[in-house]
Design a protein around this motif. Structure first.
Motif, PDB file in Angstrom:
ATOM      1  N   LEU A 241       0.940  -1.214   0.042  1.00  0.00           N
ATOM      2  CA  LEU A 241       0.097  -0.085  -0.019  1.00  0.00           C
ATOM      3  C   LEU A 241       0.886   1.346  -0.112  1.00  0.00           C
ATOM      4  CD1 LEU A 241      -2.777  -1.129   2.674  1.00  0.00           C
ATOM      5  CD2 LEU A 241      -2.889  -1.112   0.104  1.00  0.00           C
ATOM      6  N   GLY A 242       0.448   2.263  -0.808  1.00  0.00           N
ATOM      7  CA  GLY A 242       1.139   3.493  -0.613  1.00  0.00           C
ATOM      8  C   GLY A 242       0.961   4.396   0.321  1.00  0.00           C
ATOM      9  N   ALA A 243       1.540   5.626   0.640  1.00  0.00           N
ATOM     10  CA  ALA A 243       1.510   6.435   1.796  1.00  0.00           C
ATOM     11  C   ALA A 243       1.069   7.888   1.131  1.00  0.00           C
ATOM     12  CB  ALA A 243       2.707   6.248   2.560  1.00  0.00           C
ATOM     13  N   ARG A 244       0.464   8.688   1.885  1.00  0.00           N
ATOM     14  CA  ARG A 244       0.098   9.962   1.564  1.00  0.00           C
ATOM     15  C   ARG A 244       1.264  10.566   1.745  1.00  0.00           C
ATOM     16  NH1 ARG A 244      -4.611  12.659   4.434  1.00  0.00           N
ATOM     17  NH2 ARG A 244      -4.544  14.151   2.725  1.00  0.00           N
ATOM     18  N   HIS A 245       1.653  11.722   1.023  1.00  0.00           N
ATOM     19  CA  HIS A 245       2.791  12.365   0.856  1.00  0.00           C
ATOM     20  C   HIS A 245       2.791  13.408   2.264  1.00  0.00           C
ATOM     21  CE1 HIS A 245       5.939  15.580  -0.066  1.00  0.00           C
ATOM     22  NE2 HIS A 245       6.260  14.639  -1.062  1.00  0.00           N
ATOM     23  N   PRO A 246       3.770  13.550   2.929  1.00  0.00           N
ATOM     24  CA  PRO A 246       3.736  14.582   4.260  1.00  0.00           C
ATOM     25  C   PRO A 246       3.032  15.743   4.188  1.00  0.00           C
ATOM     26  CG  PRO A 246       6.114  14.039   3.513  1.00  0.00           C
ATOM     27  CD  PRO A 246       5.192  13.131   2.733  1.00  0.00           C
ATOM     28  N   LEU A 247       3.430  16.265   3.002  1.00  0.00           N
ATOM     29  CA  LEU A 247       2.913  17.720   2.253  1.00  0.00           C
ATOM     30  C   LEU A 247       1.358  17.573   2.372  1.00  0.00           C
ATOM     31  CD1 LEU A 247       5.670  19.332   0.068  1.00  0.00           C
ATOM     32  CD2 LEU A 247       5.568  19.487   2.495  1.00  0.00           C
ATOM     33  N   SER A 248       0.848  16.663   1.689  1.00  0.00           N
ATOM     34  CA  SER A 248      -0.449  16.651   1.493  1.00  0.00           C
ATOM     35  C   SER A 248      -1.368  16.303   2.885  1.00  0.00           C
ATOM     36  CB  SER A 248      -0.935  15.262   0.573  1.00  0.00           C
ATOM     37  OG  SER A 248      -0.151  15.541  -0.719  1.00  0.00           O
TER      38      SER A 248
ATOM     39  N   ALA B 206      -4.567  39.328   7.234  1.00  0.00           N
ATOM     40  CA  ALA B 206      -4.149  38.347   6.123  1.00  0.00           C
ATOM     41  C   ALA B 206      -3.146  37.641   6.844  1.00  0.00           C
ATOM     42  CB  ALA B 206      -3.697  38.780   4.947  1.00  0.00           C
ATOM     43  N   PHE B 207      -2.734  36.138   6.457  1.00  0.00           N
ATOM     44  CA  PHE B 207      -1.651  35.645   7.263  1.00  0.00           C
ATOM     45  C   PHE B 207      -1.146  34.496   5.919  1.00  0.00           C
ATOM     46  CE2 PHE B 207      -5.564  33.560   8.488  1.00  0.00           C
ATOM     47  CZ  PHE B 207      -5.422  32.310   8.089  1.00  0.00           C
ATOM     48  N   GLY B 208       0.151  34.110   6.162  1.00  0.00           N
ATOM     49  CA  GLY B 208       0.522  33.101   5.188  1.00  0.00           C
ATOM     50  C   GLY B 208       1.725  32.252   5.727  1.00  0.00           C
ATOM     51  N   MET B 209       1.726  31.049   5.326  1.00  0.00           N
ATOM     52  CA  MET B 209       2.593  30.019   6.081  1.00  0.00           C
ATOM     53  C   MET B 209       3.045  28.987   4.877  1.00  0.00           C
ATOM     54  SD  MET B 209      -0.014  27.830   8.086  1.00  0.00           S
ATOM     55  CE  MET B 209      -0.915  29.069   8.498  1.00  0.00           C
ATOM     56  N   GLY B 210       4.414  28.662   5.163  1.00  0.00           N
ATOM     57  CA  GLY B 210       4.943  27.473   4.394  1.00  0.00           C
ATOM     58  C   GLY B 210       4.530  25.959   4.904  1.00  0.00           C
ATOM     59  N   ILE B 211       3.776  25.368   4.061  1.00  0.00           N
ATOM     60  CA  ILE B 211       3.441  23.907   4.417  1.00  0.00           C
ATOM     61  C   ILE B 211       4.842  23.258   4.828  1.00  0.00           C
ATOM     62  CG2 ILE B 211       2.156  21.788   3.624  1.00  0.00           C
ATOM     63  CD1 ILE B 211       0.505  23.495   1.946  1.00  0.00           C
ATOM     64  N   GLU B 212       5.796  23.313   3.904  1.00  0.00           N
ATOM     65  CA  GLU B 212       7.012  22.675   4.276  1.00  0.00           C
ATOM     66  C   GLU B 212       7.515  22.968   5.518  1.00  0.00           C
ATOM     67  OE1 GLU B 212       7.090  22.650  -0.213  1.00  0.00           O
ATOM     68  OE2 GLU B 212       6.454  23.887   1.302  1.00  0.00           O
ATOM     69  N   ARG B 213       7.583  24.126   6.277  1.00  0.00           N
ATOM     70  CA  ARG B 213       7.968  24.373   7.352  1.00  0.00           C
ATOM     71  C   ARG B 213       7.086  23.933   8.518  1.00  0.00           C
ATOM     72  NH1 ARG B 213      10.816  28.565   9.989  1.00  0.00           N
ATOM     73  NH2 ARG B 213      12.388  28.488   8.060  1.00  0.00           N
ATOM     74  N   ILE B 214       5.861  23.777   8.246  1.00  0.00           N
ATOM     75  CA  ILE B 214       4.938  23.249   9.107  1.00  0.00           C
ATOM     76  C   ILE B 214       5.038  21.787   9.359  1.00  0.00           C
ATOM     77  CG2 ILE B 214       2.621  22.953   9.822  1.00  0.00           C
ATOM     78  CD1 ILE B 214       3.321  25.645  10.108  1.00  0.00           C
TER      79      ILE B 214
ATOM     80  N   TYR C 237      11.294  16.286   0.476  1.00  0.00           N
ATOM     81  CA  TYR C 237       9.961  16.331   0.154  1.00  0.00           C
ATOM     82  C   TYR C 237       9.934  16.250  -1.364  1.00  0.00           C
ATOM     83  CZ  TYR C 237       8.805  18.387   4.628  1.00  0.00           C
ATOM     84  OH  TYR C 237       8.901  18.502   5.971  1.00  0.00           O
ATOM     85  N   SER C 238      10.792  16.691  -2.095  1.00  0.00           N
ATOM     86  CA  SER C 238      10.392  16.508  -3.652  1.00  0.00           C
ATOM     87  C   SER C 238      11.362  15.548  -4.402  1.00  0.00           C
ATOM     88  CB  SER C 238      10.597  17.930  -4.395  1.00  0.00           C
ATOM     89  OG  SER C 238      11.882  18.476  -3.863  1.00  0.00           O
ATOM     90  N   GLU C 239      12.096  14.548  -3.848  1.00  0.00           N
ATOM     91  CA  GLU C 239      12.920  13.675  -4.336  1.00  0.00           C
ATOM     92  C   GLU C 239      12.460  12.237  -4.654  1.00  0.00           C
ATOM     93  OE1 GLU C 239      16.495  13.550  -1.756  1.00  0.00           O
ATOM     94  OE2 GLU C 239      17.174  15.483  -2.663  1.00  0.00           O
ATOM     95  N   ASN C 240      11.147  12.045  -4.115  1.00  0.00           N
ATOM     96  CA  ASN C 240      10.418  10.942  -4.425  1.00  0.00           C
ATOM     97  C   ASN C 240      11.294   9.638  -3.975  1.00  0.00           C
ATOM     98  OD1 ASN C 240       8.364  12.289  -5.702  1.00  0.00           O
ATOM     99  ND2 ASN C 240       9.523  12.018  -7.688  1.00  0.00           N
ATOM    100  N   ASP C 241      11.933   9.937  -2.761  1.00  0.00           N
ATOM    101  CA  ASP C 241      12.791   8.691  -2.073  1.00  0.00           C
ATOM    102  C   ASP C 241      11.627   7.943  -1.502  1.00  0.00           C
ATOM    103  OD1 ASP C 241      14.108   6.932  -0.514  1.00  0.00           O
ATOM    104  OD2 ASP C 241      15.562   8.423  -0.402  1.00  0.00           O
TER     105      ASP C 241
END
Length: 341
Positions: free
Chosen positions: A98-105, A304-312, A325-329
């Motif tokens: 079974l696959g896994a959801r990406h942490p960013l998702s 207004a506010f903004g955040m980076g999902i990678e940082r969270i 996050y983007s190397e598909n390891d």
């Protein structure tokens, strides 16, 4: 005649039925139109009248015996065949993983769910933006460094009209242009910056930006919203602090830090031994931004506010290199199997 019936009965009992071909051969031999039972029934006319009743009963019993053996044998073999056919011979010999959801998702979905619970709608926009929505409408002055080629990916060299968006604030401009306050929206998406790729930065990343516009919106409303967000995401013990900052589209502006969840604010190498981690920027929407989008700044205010999902995600999963996050390891992604919010 009775001897022939007895011999046929013995032959039926001893007939070996091992497969479907044998079942069909049995039917043809005993029950077919030219089969043995058909011939025996044909000989009944030659039996003396006083014996016909008895012989007829024996023949009927013999036919029932043959039919029963044929039906039972056929059913048994069909059930066995059906069980074998349930096995898909085209499948791989090993169990399918079974696959896994990406942490960013995972983190993106969790952030959106938090704000949707307090009435925020989700809005999205194009990743290729014009200068107006990406810069001018957000109060970026003509000389702002973000407009330089060194910071932004423009579509055509030397042409500053179209570029890969540098933030999802452009989506908020589109919402303000097409909506009438009150506005409460959250805008997730991928953004692009012309930066060197390293463990702490990348040329593309993901943001979530929020916007709330209504009458009598204050900075206290902003702080309360962000405090609710931090506690929902990091736990009830999470605390936030706001530090003065500057953004072209908000005034006043602030950077928001959250208490370090890794060391419980005691100090570690992740929070640089301060006990705090920066997670987002925020502020009250500048009146110029409201007016540029056709909203009366004398009547309405907003934040207004903004955040980076990678940082969270880095804070939640303790990831020390954004490039993962983007190397598909697959080895990295398998760690998040079963993780949900």
């Amino acid at each position: 005649m009775k001897e022939q019936i007895a011999a046929a009965k013995e032959a039926i009992e001893n007939y070996a039925v091992t497969d479907m071909n044998a079942v069909e051969a049995f039917r043809i031999h005993f029950l077919g139109s030219k089969g043995e039972l058909k011939n025996l029934f044909g000989e009944l006319k030659n039996v003396p009248n006083e014996e016909k009743k008895e012989v007829g009963q024996l023949l009927n019993a013999l036919r029932l015996q043959a039919e029963e053996k044929w039906i039972v044998s056929k059913d048994n073999l069909e059930n066995t065949t059906a069980t074998d056919s349930d096995v898909d011979v085209t499948r791989t010999p090993e169990p399918l993983a079974l696959g896994a959801r990406h942490p960013l998702s995972i983190v993106r979905s969790e952030i959106l769910a938090i704000f949707e619970r307090i009435g925020y709608s989700v809005s999205e926009g194009p990743e290729i933006e014009d200068d107006w929505h990406n810069f001018s409408a957000l109060n970026f002055p003509p000389e702002h460094p973000a407009r330089d080629m060194q910071d932004t990916f423009f579509i055509e060299k030397g042409v500053r009209e179209m570029a890969l968006r540098t933030h999802t604030s452009s989506v908020q401009v589109r919402v303000m242009e097409s909506s009438t306050p009150p506005i409460r929206t959250i805008s997730p998406g991928r953004v692009y910056r012309n930066e060197a790729i390293s463990a702490r930065a990348h040329c593309f990343f993901h943001q979530v930006e929020g916007l709330y516009i209504d009458k009598n919106v204050s900075f206290a409303d902003l702080k309360q919203t962000l405090d609710y967000f931090a506690k929902s995401l990091f736990g009830d013990k999470a605390k936030i602090r706001l530090r003065p900052s500057y953004f072209p589209f908000t005034e006043p502006s602030a950077e928001v830090d959250v208490s370090c969840t890794i060391c419980n604010s005691k100090g570690c190498n992740v929070c640089k031994y301060t006990g705090w981690l920066e997670i987002l920027g925020c502020g009250m929407v500048d009146p110029n931004v409201l007016e540029a989008s056709g909203i009366d700044s004398e009547t309405y205010t907003g934040f207004a506010f903004g955040m980076g999902i990678e940082r969270i995600a880095q804070l939640k999963f303790r990831v020390n290199d954004l490039r993962l996050y983007s190397e598909n390891d697959v080895r990295f992604l398998k760690q998040f199997k079963g993780v949900n919010f």
